[in-house]
Motif scaffolding. Sequence first.
Motif, PDB file in Angstrom:
ATOM      1  N   ILE A   1       0.835  -1.200   0.000  1.00  0.00           N
ATOM      2  CA  ILE A   1       0.000   0.000   0.000  1.00  0.00           C
ATOM      3  C   ILE A   1       0.871   1.251   0.000  1.00  0.00           C
ATOM      4  O   ILE A   1       0.529   2.243  -0.636  1.00  0.00           O
ATOM      5  N   LEU A   2       2.007   1.208   0.684  1.00  0.00           N
ATOM      6  CA  LEU A   2       2.912   2.358   0.657  1.00  0.00           C
ATOM      7  C   LEU A   2       3.419   2.611  -0.758  1.00  0.00           C
ATOM      8  O   LEU A   2       3.440   3.757  -1.223  1.00  0.00           O
ATOM      9  N   ASP A   3       3.792   1.553  -1.462  1.00  0.00           N
ATOM     10  CA  ASP A   3       4.233   1.705  -2.854  1.00  0.00           C
ATOM     11  C   ASP A   3       3.118   2.281  -3.727  1.00  0.00           C
ATOM     12  O   ASP A   3       3.354   3.179  -4.539  1.00  0.00           O
ATOM     13  N   ALA A   4       1.902   1.768  -3.545  1.00  0.00           N
ATOM     14  CA  ALA A   4       0.768   2.245  -4.351  1.00  0.00           C
ATOM     15  C   ALA A   4       0.456   3.706  -4.043  1.00  0.00           C
ATOM     16  O   ALA A   4       0.238   4.508  -4.964  1.00  0.00           O
ATOM     17  N   LEU A   5       0.438   4.070  -2.769  1.00  0.00           N
ATOM     18  CA  LEU A   5       0.130   5.455  -2.400  1.00  0.00           C
ATOM     19  C   LEU A   5       1.229   6.405  -2.847  1.00  0.00           C
ATOM     20  O   LEU A   5       0.945   7.531  -3.282  1.00  0.00           O
ATOM     21  N   THR A   6       2.474   5.976  -2.754  1.00  0.00           N
ATOM     22  CA  THR A   6       3.590   6.813  -3.212  1.00  0.00           C
ATOM     23  C   THR A   6       3.475   7.088  -4.707  1.00  0.00           C
ATOM     24  O   THR A   6       3.713   8.210  -5.157  1.00  0.00           O
ATOM     25  N   ALA A   7       3.066   6.076  -5.460  1.00  0.00           N
ATOM     26  CA  ALA A   7       2.882   6.268  -6.909  1.00  0.00           C
ATOM     27  C   ALA A   7       1.669   7.151  -7.192  1.00  0.00           C
ATOM     28  O   ALA A   7       1.694   7.971  -8.117  1.00  0.00           O
ATOM     29  N   LEU A   8       0.626   7.011  -6.391  1.00  0.00           N
ATOM     30  CA  LEU A   8      -0.608   7.761  -6.611  1.00  0.00           C
ATOM     31  C   LEU A   8      -0.485   9.229  -6.211  1.00  0.00           C
ATOM     32  O   LEU A   8      -1.077  10.109  -6.830  1.00  0.00           O
ATOM     33  N   TYR A   9       0.290   9.486  -5.154  1.00  0.00           N
ATOM     34  CA  TYR A   9       0.438  10.852  -4.631  1.00  0.00           C
ATOM     35  C   TYR A   9       1.917  11.244  -4.584  1.00  0.00           C
ATOM     36  O   TYR A   9       2.511  11.371  -3.511  1.00  0.00           O
ATOM     37  N   PRO A  10       2.541  11.457  -5.727  1.00  0.00           N
ATOM     38  CA  PRO A  10       3.978  11.760  -5.738  1.00  0.00           C
ATOM     39  C   PRO A  10       4.330  13.065  -5.036  1.00  0.00           C
ATOM     40  O   PRO A  10       5.446  13.221  -4.545  1.00  0.00           O
ATOM     41  N   ASP A  11       3.382  13.998  -4.939  1.00  0.00           N
ATOM     42  CA  ASP A  11       3.674  15.273  -4.276  1.00  0.00           C
ATOM     43  C   ASP A  11       3.891  15.120  -2.774  1.00  0.00           C
ATOM     44  O   ASP A  11       4.454  16.005  -2.136  1.00  0.00           O
ATOM     45  N   ALA A  12       3.455  14.003  -2.197  1.00  0.00           N
ATOM     46  CA  ALA A  12       3.631  13.777  -0.758  1.00  0.00           C
ATOM     47  C   ALA A  12       5.066  13.386  -0.431  1.00  0.00           C
ATOM     48  O   ALA A  12       5.433  13.328   0.734  1.00  0.00           O
ATOM     49  N   THR A  13       5.868  13.141  -1.433  1.00  0.00           N
ATOM     50  CA  THR A  13       7.278  12.758  -1.300  1.00  0.00           C
ATOM     51  C   THR A  13       7.515  11.693  -0.235  1.00  0.00           C
ATOM     52  O   THR A  13       8.470  11.767   0.528  1.00  0.00           O
ATOM     53  N   GLY A  14       6.615  10.711  -0.192  1.00  0.00           N
ATOM     54  CA  GLY A  14       6.815   9.565   0.674  1.00  0.00           C
ATOM     55  C   GLY A  14       6.506   9.776   2.141  1.00  0.00           C
ATOM     56  O   GLY A  14       6.754   8.885   2.947  1.00  0.00           O
ATOM     57  N   HIS A  15       5.997  10.935   2.532  1.00  0.00           N
ATOM     58  CA  HIS A  15       5.634  11.150   3.933  1.00  0.00           C
ATOM     59  C   HIS A  15       4.381  10.336   4.236  1.00  0.00           C
ATOM     60  O   HIS A  15       3.298  10.619   3.729  1.00  0.00           O
ATOM     61  N   VAL A  16       4.520   9.337   5.070  1.00  0.00           N
ATOM     62  CA  VAL A  16       3.454   8.362   5.299  1.00  0.00           C
ATOM     63  C   VAL A  16       2.186   9.024   5.832  1.00  0.00           C
ATOM     64  O   VAL A  16       1.081   8.709   5.402  1.00  0.00           O
ATOM     65  N   VAL A  17       2.312   9.960   6.765  1.00  0.00           N
ATOM     66  CA  VAL A  17       1.122  10.614   7.325  1.00  0.00           C
ATOM     67  C   VAL A  17       0.363  11.350   6.220  1.00  0.00           C
ATOM     68  O   VAL A  17      -0.866  11.271   6.139  1.00  0.00           O
ATOM     69  N   ASP A  18       1.073  12.067   5.366  1.00  0.00           N
ATOM     70  CA  ASP A  18       0.422  12.776   4.259  1.00  0.00           C
ATOM     71  C   ASP A  18      -0.236  11.793   3.302  1.00  0.00           C
ATOM     72  O   ASP A  18      -1.368  12.017   2.853  1.00  0.00           O
ATOM     73  N   LEU A  19       0.463  10.716   2.976  1.00  0.00           N
ATOM     74  CA  LEU A  19      -0.103   9.717   2.075  1.00  0.00           C
ATOM     75  C   LEU A  19      -1.400   9.140   2.628  1.00  0.00           C
ATOM     76  O   LEU A  19      -2.395   8.996   1.910  1.00  0.00           O
ATOM     77  N   MET A  20      -1.403   8.823   3.917  1.00  0.00           N
ATOM     78  CA  MET A  20      -2.609   8.277   4.541  1.00  0.00           C
ATOM     79  C   MET A  20      -3.744   9.301   4.544  1.00  0.00           C
ATOM     80  O   MET A  20      -4.899   8.968   4.265  1.00  0.00           O
TER      81      MET A  20
END
Length: 84
Positions: A30-49
């Motif tokens: 899910i982290l990989d999918a969210l990182t691809a879906l929301y690249p502007d979050a630059t991998g910050h898990v809280v922002d991605l969630m």
Amino acid sequence: MTNSKIRNNSDDLQGQIVPNNTPAIQADRILDALTALYPDATGHVVDLMEYALCDLRHLADQHVICFGSTDQRGYRTYLQEKAQ
């Protein structure tokens, strides 16, 4: 739900059934999918969630689904998987 696969690519694991959807693997997926879906979050898990939860609520609204009830069912599934 438990998925398994037979690993044949290592002499020490040959023929063993190894789970391929452990909670750690699911979290990585899910982290990989969210990182691809929301690249502007630059991998910050809280922002991605946060972004994903917001968009899931929009999806529920669009399909007239109670997000809270679905979230409760998801939480029960999470607890079952965590207990395994």
